[in-house]
Design a protein around this motif. Structure first.
Motif, PDB file in Angstrom:
ATOM      1  N   GLY A  56       0.799  -1.216   0.000  1.00 44.32           N
ATOM      2  CA  GLY A  56       0.000   0.000   0.000  1.00 44.32           C
ATOM      3  C   GLY A  56       0.828   1.261   0.000  1.00 44.32           C
ATOM      4  O   GLY A  56       0.413   2.284  -0.565  1.00 44.32           O
ATOM      5  N   SER A  57       2.004   1.204   0.620  1.00 47.74           N
ATOM      6  CA  SER A  57       2.853   2.399   0.709  1.00 47.74           C
ATOM      7  C   SER A  57       3.539   2.726  -0.605  1.00 47.74           C
ATOM      8  O   SER A  57       4.132   3.807  -0.745  1.00 47.74           O
ATOM      9  N   LEU A  58       3.479   1.808  -1.580  1.00 44.71           N
ATOM     10  CA  LEU A  58       4.177   2.011  -2.847  1.00 44.71           C
ATOM     11  C   LEU A  58       3.301   2.644  -3.919  1.00 44.71           C
ATOM     12  O   LEU A  58       3.802   3.064  -4.967  1.00 44.71           O
ATOM     13  N   VAL A  59       1.991   2.728  -3.673  1.00 42.28           N
ATOM     14  CA  VAL A  59       1.063   3.212  -4.694  1.00 42.28           C
ATOM     15  C   VAL A  59       1.378   4.656  -5.080  1.00 42.28           C
ATOM     16  O   VAL A  59       1.545   4.978  -6.268  1.00 42.28           O
ATOM     17  N   ASP A  60       1.448   5.536  -4.111  1.00 38.40           N
ATOM     18  CA  ASP A  60       1.704   6.957  -4.408  1.00 38.40           C
ATOM     19  C   ASP A  60       3.107   7.199  -4.959  1.00 38.40           C
ATOM     20  O   ASP A  60       3.257   7.931  -5.952  1.00 38.40           O
ATOM     21  N   PRO A  61       4.160   6.629  -4.366  1.00 37.76           N
ATOM     22  CA  PRO A  61       5.501   6.876  -4.914  1.00 37.76           C
ATOM     23  C   PRO A  61       5.655   6.440  -6.368  1.00 37.76           C
ATOM     24  O   PRO A  61       6.388   7.066  -7.130  1.00 37.76           O
ATOM     25  N   LEU A  62       4.956   5.348  -6.776  1.00 39.56           N
ATOM     26  CA  LEU A  62       5.105   4.810  -8.123  1.00 39.56           C
ATOM     27  C   LEU A  62       4.149   5.426  -9.137  1.00 39.56           C
ATOM     28  O   LEU A  62       4.287   5.192 -10.335  1.00 39.56           O
ATOM     29  N   ASP A  63       3.203   6.216  -8.677  1.00 37.64           N
ATOM     30  CA  ASP A  63       2.206   6.799  -9.574  1.00 37.64           C
ATOM     31  C   ASP A  63       2.867   7.737 -10.585  1.00 37.64           C
ATOM     32  O   ASP A  63       3.511   8.713 -10.215  1.00 37.64           O
ATOM     33  N   GLY A  64       2.730   7.422 -11.876  1.00 40.60           N
ATOM     34  CA  GLY A  64       3.292   8.266 -12.916  1.00 40.60           C
ATOM     35  C   GLY A  64       4.779   8.108 -13.146  1.00 40.60           C
ATOM     36  O   GLY A  64       5.376   8.876 -13.909  1.00 40.60           O
ATOM     37  N   VAL A  65       5.392   7.096 -12.533  1.00 40.06           N
ATOM     38  CA  VAL A  65       6.838   6.889 -12.656  1.00 40.06           C
ATOM     39  C   VAL A  65       7.168   6.164 -13.958  1.00 40.06           C
ATOM     40  O   VAL A  65       6.520   5.181 -14.328  1.00 40.06           O
ATOM     41  N   ASP A  66       8.178   6.647 -14.673  1.00 40.89           N
ATOM     42  CA  ASP A  66       8.659   5.999 -15.890  1.00 40.89           C
ATOM     43  C   ASP A  66       9.701   4.924 -15.576  1.00 40.89           C
ATOM     44  O   ASP A  66       9.688   3.848 -16.169  1.00 40.89           O
ATOM     45  N   VAL A  67      10.622   5.259 -14.664  1.00 40.62           N
ATOM     46  CA  VAL A  67      11.729   4.356 -14.324  1.00 40.62           C
ATOM     47  C   VAL A  67      11.852   4.258 -12.807  1.00 40.62           C
ATOM     48  O   VAL A  67      11.839   5.276 -12.108  1.00 40.62           O
ATOM     49  N   ALA A  68      11.969   3.028 -12.306  1.00 40.98           N
ATOM     50  CA  ALA A  68      12.211   2.809 -10.879  1.00 40.98           C
ATOM     51  C   ALA A  68      13.585   2.177 -10.710  1.00 40.98           C
ATOM     52  O   ALA A  68      13.895   1.161 -11.347  1.00 40.98           O
ATOM     53  N   VAL A  69      14.412   2.781  -9.869  1.00 45.01           N
ATOM     54  CA  VAL A  69      15.742   2.234  -9.588  1.00 45.01           C
ATOM     55  C   VAL A  69      15.671   1.506  -8.249  1.00 45.01           C
ATOM     56  O   VAL A  69      15.333   2.112  -7.218  1.00 45.01           O
ATOM     57  N   TYR A  70      15.997   0.222  -8.260  1.00 45.68           N
ATOM     58  CA  TYR A  70      15.820  -0.624  -7.078  1.00 45.68           C
ATOM     59  C   TYR A  70      17.178  -0.874  -6.429  1.00 45.68           C
ATOM     60  O   TYR A  70      18.030  -1.571  -6.979  1.00 45.68           O
ATOM     61  N   LEU A  71      17.376  -0.293  -5.238  1.00 49.43           N
ATOM     62  CA  LEU A  71      18.660  -0.364  -4.541  1.00 49.43           C
ATOM     63  C   LEU A  71      18.484  -0.895  -3.120  1.00 49.43           C
ATOM     64  O   LEU A  71      19.123  -0.418  -2.189  1.00 49.43           O
ATOM     65  N   VAL A  72      17.623  -1.894  -2.961  1.00 50.56           N
ATOM     66  CA  VAL A  72      17.265  -2.384  -1.633  1.00 50.56           C
ATOM     67  C   VAL A  72      17.924  -3.739  -1.385  1.00 50.56           C
ATOM     68  O   VAL A  72      17.934  -4.597  -2.266  1.00 50.56           O
ATOM     69  N   HIS A  73      18.487  -3.928  -0.194  1.00 47.91           N
ATOM     70  CA  HIS A  73      18.945  -5.252   0.223  1.00 47.91           C
ATOM     71  C   HIS A  73      18.895  -5.329   1.744  1.00 47.91           C
ATOM     72  O   HIS A  73      18.827  -4.315   2.435  1.00 47.91           O
ATOM     73  N   SER A  74      18.919  -6.564   2.255  1.00 44.53           N
ATOM     74  CA  SER A  74      18.814  -6.800   3.701  1.00 44.53           C
ATOM     75  C   SER A  74      20.009  -7.591   4.200  1.00 44.53           C
ATOM     76  O   SER A  74      19.882  -8.517   4.996  1.00 44.53           O
ATOM     77  N   LEU A  75      21.200  -7.232   3.733  1.00 46.14           N
ATOM     78  CA  LEU A  75      22.396  -8.031   4.014  1.00 46.14           C
ATOM     79  C   LEU A  75      22.724  -8.118   5.501  1.00 46.14           C
ATOM     80  O   LEU A  75      23.417  -9.033   5.940  1.00 46.14           O
ATOM     81  N   ALA A  95       5.065  -2.116  -9.186  1.00 48.99           N
ATOM     82  CA  ALA A  95       5.573  -1.426 -10.375  1.00 48.99           C
ATOM     83  C   ALA A  95       4.747  -1.775 -11.606  1.00 48.99           C
ATOM     84  O   ALA A  95       4.444  -0.915 -12.442  1.00 48.99           O
ATOM     85  N   ALA A  96       4.371  -3.055 -11.726  1.00 45.48           N
ATOM     86  CA  ALA A  96       3.539  -3.463 -12.861  1.00 45.48           C
ATOM     87  C   ALA A  96       2.160  -2.807 -12.788  1.00 45.48           C
ATOM     88  O   ALA A  96       1.635  -2.335 -13.804  1.00 45.48           O
ATOM     89  N   GLU A  97       1.598  -2.770 -11.603  1.00 43.97           N
ATOM     90  CA  GLU A  97       0.274  -2.166 -11.413  1.00 43.97           C
ATOM     91  C   GLU A  97       0.303  -0.678 -11.770  1.00 43.97           C
ATOM     92  O   GLU A  97      -0.668  -0.128 -12.313  1.00 43.97           O
ATOM     93  N   ALA A  98       1.431  -0.021 -11.491  1.00 44.95           N
ATOM     94  CA  ALA A  98       1.552   1.416 -11.755  1.00 44.95           C
ATOM     95  C   ALA A  98       1.929   1.718 -13.203  1.00 44.95           C
ATOM     96  O   ALA A  98       1.943   2.890 -13.606  1.00 44.95           O
ATOM     97  N   GLY A  99       2.270   0.690 -13.981  1.00 46.61           N
ATOM     98  CA  GLY A  99       2.633   0.912 -15.370  1.00 46.61           C
ATOM     99  C   GLY A  99       4.041   1.445 -15.572  1.00 46.61           C
ATOM    100  O   GLY A  99       4.323   2.135 -16.562  1.00 46.61           O
ATOM    101  N   VAL A 100       4.937   1.124 -14.648  1.00 46.24           N
ATOM    102  CA  VAL A 100       6.340   1.546 -14.763  1.00 46.24           C
ATOM    103  C   VAL A 100       6.954   0.924 -16.021  1.00 46.24           C
ATOM    104  O   VAL A 100       6.719  -0.254 -16.327  1.00 46.24           O
ATOM    105  N   GLY A 101       7.738   1.716 -16.754  1.00 52.08           N
ATOM    106  CA  GLY A 101       8.292   1.239 -18.014  1.00 52.08           C
ATOM    107  C   GLY A 101       9.631   0.551 -17.916  1.00 52.08           C
ATOM    108  O   GLY A 101      10.046  -0.150 -18.849  1.00 52.08           O
TER     109      GLY A 101
END
Length: 296
Positions: A56-75, A95-101
């Motif tokens: 749920g917290s990702l809906v607004d940040p991803l709205d209208g986004v063309d490119v998402a850079v994923y830099l997350v890890h739990s090392l 990301a798929a739901e938001a239509g990220v390219g």
């Protein structure tokens, strides 16, 4: 130069993210810096609240986004493989739901089909999961990243700074291909929003293939003006090595153990096609070390 895009950077306050956000802004992109605590963010771009474990917290940040850079890890988590897979599934679906390219992901080097360490196996799994919902993924695979604040570099820096001599495990003879943080950022910016980079995997590294022993010696020479006596021994297991690192550096045991498990795997660049997309020669290791020390 790529067209102007709306770009979301996850992990915006981390080792890579805090350098990448201003570089993307300088490139002319509209950048959203995602963090769980946006009220404390003081960098460029627009701070947005989001948690990769909370759909749920990702809906607004991803709205209208063309490119998402994923830099997350739990090392730093004992069960990082499970956590990283869970986060990647959640983010890929959002990301798929938001239509990220395009999703841009920084993963780890290592030949497919090898007996990869848990750390490298997890990075490869995350790469696959990010693309599992149909969003084209651009994966950059790197080995040791040399830059102030990076865990692998901090291990190197603190070892040569704190110890007049070292007894080290056999993995110091494993070949790797370190890369300067400046080049990592250059490559990440270079593939962001580029149609010809979508759905592709690129290997990135500096100009030299080196063993960890050679890296330690060069770092010692640049840092202290002299080499450090180093004696490899066969009896230091990954567990013992992680306790040793925790004793002489400020890297915690869990993170150290997870990194050390990967250091017995050869990770070198065999494909240089990234230079077709992002031209330019990467920095040599000694220059990367000098820049890291200057920034420190």
């Amino acid at each position: 130069m790529a067209e102007r895009r709306t770009v979301l950077v996850t992990g915006a306050t981390g080792f890579i993210g805090r350098r990448l956000v201003p570089a993307l802004v300088d490139e002319g992109h509209d950048v959203r810096a995602m963090t769980r605590r946006p009220e404390s963010y003081d960098g460029p771009g627009k701070a947005v609240a989001g948690d990769v474990f909370d759909p749920g917290s990702l809906v607004d940040p991803l709205d209208g986004v063309d490119v998402a850079v994923y830099l997350v890890h739990s090392l730093d988590h004992p069960d990082f493989e499970r956590k990283d897979a869970e986060a990647a599934r959640t983010f890929a679906a959002a990301a798929a739901e938001a239509g990220v390219g395009q999703i841009v992901y920084l993963g780890g080097l290592g030949a497919d089909g090898e007996d990869l360490s848990p750390h490298l196996r997890s990075r490869r799994e995350v790469e696959e999961l990010l693309g599992s919902t149909g969003v084209p993924v651009t994966a950059l695979r790197a080995a040791i990243i040399v830059g102030a604040g990076g865990i692998s570099w901090e291990l190197t820096r603190q070892l040569v700074k704190n110890l007049p001599a070292m007894v080290v495990p056999r993995w110091v003879s494993t070949p790797t291909q370190p890369i300067a943080i400046d080049d990592v950022i250059r490559y990440l910016v270079g593939v962001t929003g580029r149609p010809e980079a979508r759905g592709r995997v690129f290997e990135i590294g500096g100009p030299e293939q080196m063993t960890y022993l050679q890296m330690l010696q060069v770092a010692a020479e640049v840092t202290n003006g002299r080499r450090v006596p180093i004696a490899p021994v066969p009896v230091l297991t990954p567990r013992l090595s992680s306790y040793w690192l925790a004793l002489v550096t400020d890297v915690d045991v869990t993170t150290g153990r997870n990194l050390i498990d990967s250091m017995g795997t050869e990770v070198t660049v065999t494909d240089h096609t990234i230079r077709d997309i992002v031209p330019g020669d990467p920095l040599p290791y000694d220059e990367a070390v000098r820049r890291a020390l200057e920034e420190q």
